[in-house]
Enzyme design. Structure first.
Site, short mmCIF file in Angstrom:
data_model
loop_
_atom_site.label_atom_id
_atom_site.label_comp_id
_atom_site.label_asym_id
_atom_site.label_seq_id
_atom_site.Cartn_x
_atom_site.Cartn_y
_atom_site.Cartn_z
N ASN A 15 21.72 18.57 -54.77
CA ASN A 15 20.05 18.88 -55.22
C ASN A 15 19.47 17.92 -55.95
OD1 ASN A 15 19.18 19.15 -58.09
ND2 ASN A 15 20.41 19.86 -59.54
N TRP A 16 18.28 17.97 -55.18
CA TRP A 16 17.53 16.87 -54.61
C TRP A 16 16.54 16.66 -56.10
CZ3 TRP A 16 14.97 15.82 -50.04
CH2 TRP A 16 15.33 15.89 -48.08
N LYS A 17 16.54 17.73 -57.24
CA LYS A 17 16.18 17.99 -58.56
C LYS A 17 14.26 17.11 -58.43
CE LYS A 17 20.25 15.83 -60.98
NZ LYS A 17 21.08 15.72 -62.30
N HIS A 101 21.49 24.88 -64.79
CA HIS A 101 21.83 23.63 -64.53
C HIS A 101 21.65 23.23 -66.10
CE1 HIS A 101 21.10 19.43 -64.16
NE2 HIS A 101 21.93 19.45 -62.49
N GLU A 103 20.01 20.77 -67.49
CA GLU A 103 18.44 19.49 -67.43
C GLU A 103 17.87 21.01 -67.73
OE1 GLU A 103 18.41 17.89 -63.95
OE2 GLU A 103 19.58 16.21 -64.54
N GLU A 171 29.72 21.10 -64.18
CA GLU A 171 29.13 19.65 -64.18
C GLU A 171 29.09 18.94 -65.68
OE1 GLU A 171 25.87 18.76 -60.66
OE2 GLU A 171 24.75 20.13 -62.13
N GLY A 177 24.35 12.27 -63.32
CA GLY A 177 22.88 10.29 -63.39
C GLY A 177 23.83 9.06 -64.31
N SER A 217 27.56 12.62 -60.68
CA SER A 217 28.28 11.45 -60.44
C SER A 217 28.98 11.08 -58.82
CB SER A 217 28.53 10.55 -61.21
OG SER A 217 27.27 9.98 -62.25
N GLY A 238 24.14 15.09 -56.87
CA GLY A 238 22.36 14.81 -57.51
C GLY A 238 21.94 13.96 -56.81
N GLY A 239 22.03 12.24 -57.10
CA GLY A 239 21.27 11.17 -56.48
C GLY A 239 21.53 10.76 -55.11
P1 13P Z 1 24.06 13.24 -60.14
O1 13P Z 1 24.91 13.00 -58.43
O2 13P Z 1 22.92 12.56 -59.55
O3 13P Z 1 24.69 12.32 -61.47
O4 13P Z 1 23.46 14.70 -60.00
C1 13P Z 1 24.39 15.41 -60.19
C2 13P Z 1 23.56 16.93 -60.37
O5 13P Z 1 22.80 17.16 -62.04
C3 13P Z 1 23.39 17.90 -59.84
O6 13P Z 1 23.23 18.94 -60.28
#
Ligand code: 13P
Length: 256
Positions: A15-17, A101, A103, A171, A177, A217, A238-239
Site C-alpha cells: 500500500n503506497w498510500k 483502511h 487512515e 492492521e 508506521g 510495520s 506500507g512503508g
Molecule cells: P506500515 O507498513 O508503513 O506500518 O503501514 C501499514 C499499512 O498501513 C498498510 O496498509
C-alpha cells in the site's frame, strides 16, 4: 515455509498510500526484474496512488504483479466530486481495492457500514476487496481488541463476500508506521479469532478460503516470522513496499 495444502494462496500487498509520482515506476520495474526469475508462492499486489494504476498496469500488469486502488466510493458513478468508483479502478487495470483502511476510518469517519458498501461496490465491479480491520492502542490496553476486531469483521464484510472476492487485513492501528508490532502470539490469536468469525458466518469451507493478511510495520527483518504464523495468509505492507529492494526482501519469506 510449510503451509497446509488447503491454505489459500498467500498475498503480499504493498500500500503506497499518498506516495509516488510517475517516476516511481522505476521501483515497479525493478521489482518485476527481481520476481521474474523465480515463481513466488504468493500473489504480489501494489496499490499505488490512483493516478498511477493505469500506467503501471499497462506497463507491468502482465508481468506477475497485480495493481489495485486504496479506496473507492460505493456508487458506480455520479455527483461525488473527488471520488473514484470501483468500476474506474477496474477500468484503469486494477484487480483489487483496499477499503476501510484505518487512515480512512480515522480521517474520514468511515464506519463498518460504509466499508461494507465499498466492499460490495468492489464485488459489483468484479474486483477483490481488501477489507481492513484493527484496534487502537486504547482498545487493546482495555482488553477489547478481539471484540472490536470481531465486530469490524462481522459488519464490514457484505453478505456476498467469498474467499475469492474478499481479503481481510488485520492492521492494529498502533502498529501502522510506528515500527511496533504485536507479539507473534497476539497476531496468531487475532488471526484465529478472525478465521473463526469467517467460518461461523460463511461456513467452514468458504470461511477457510479467505486470505487474512497482517499489516503494521512489516519489514524485511520481521517478515519471515510473522508470515510463518498460522492463519497469516500474507502481508499488507506500507512503508517497506515503496522500495523494490525492501519489498522483494519481504517476498523472500515465501521463497524456499
Ligand atoms: P506500515 O507498513 O508503513 O506500518 O503501514 C501499514 C499499512 O498501513 C498498510 O496498509
Amino acid at each position: 515455509m510449510t503451509r497446509s495444502p488447503n491454505a489459500p494462496r498467500p498475498l503480499a500487498a504493498g500500500n503506497w498510500k499518498m506516495n509516488g509520482l510517475f517516476p516511481a515506476g522505476a521501483e515497479v520495474e525493478s521489482l518485476v526484474g527481481r520476481v521474474k526469475t523465480d515463481t513466488p508462492a504468493c500473489d504480489i499486489l501494489i496499490c499505488p496512488p490512483a493516478t498511477l494504476i493505469r500506467p503501471f498496469a499497462g506497463a507491468w500488469g502482465q508481468r506477475g504483479i497485480a495493481f489495485g486502488g486504496q479506496d473507492c466510493h460505493f456508487a458506480e458513478k455520479g455527483a461525488h466530486t473527488g471520488d473514484i468508483s470501483a468500476e474506474m479502478i477496474k477500468d484503469a487495470g486494477g484487480d483489487y481495492v483496499i477499503v476501510g483502511h484505518s487512515e480512512r476510518r480515522t480521517f474520514y469517519g468511515e464506519g463498518d457500514e460504509m466499508v461494507s458498501h465499498k466492499a460490495a461496490a468492489a464485488h459489483r465491479a468484479g474486483i477483490i476487496a481488501i477489507v481492513c480491520v484493527g484496534e487502537t492502542l486504547e482498545e487493546r490496553d482495555a482488553g477489547k481488541a478481539i471484540d472490536i476486531v470481531s465486530q469490524q469483521v462481522d459488519f464490514s464484510l457484505p453478505t456476498l463476500s467469498t474467499g475469492a472476492n474478499t481479503v481481510v487485513a488485520y492492521e492494529p492501528v498502533w502498529a501502522i508506521g510506528t515500527g511496533r508490532t504485536p507479539s507473534n502470539e497476539d497476531i496468531a490469536t487475532m488471526h484465529a479469532a478472525i478465521r473463526s468469525r469467517l467460518t461461523a458466518r460463511f461456513g467452514a469451507g468458504e470461511g477457510g478460503q479467505f486470505r487474512i493478511l497482517y499489516g503494521g510495520s512489516v519489514k524485511p527483518a520481521n517478515a519471515k516470522e510473522i508470515l510463518g504464523l498460522p492463519d497469516v495468509d500474507g502481508a499488507l505492507v506500507g512503508g517497506a513496499s515503496l522500495l523494490a529492494r525492501d519489498f522483494d526482501a519481504i517476498l523472500d519469506a515465501y521463497r524456499g
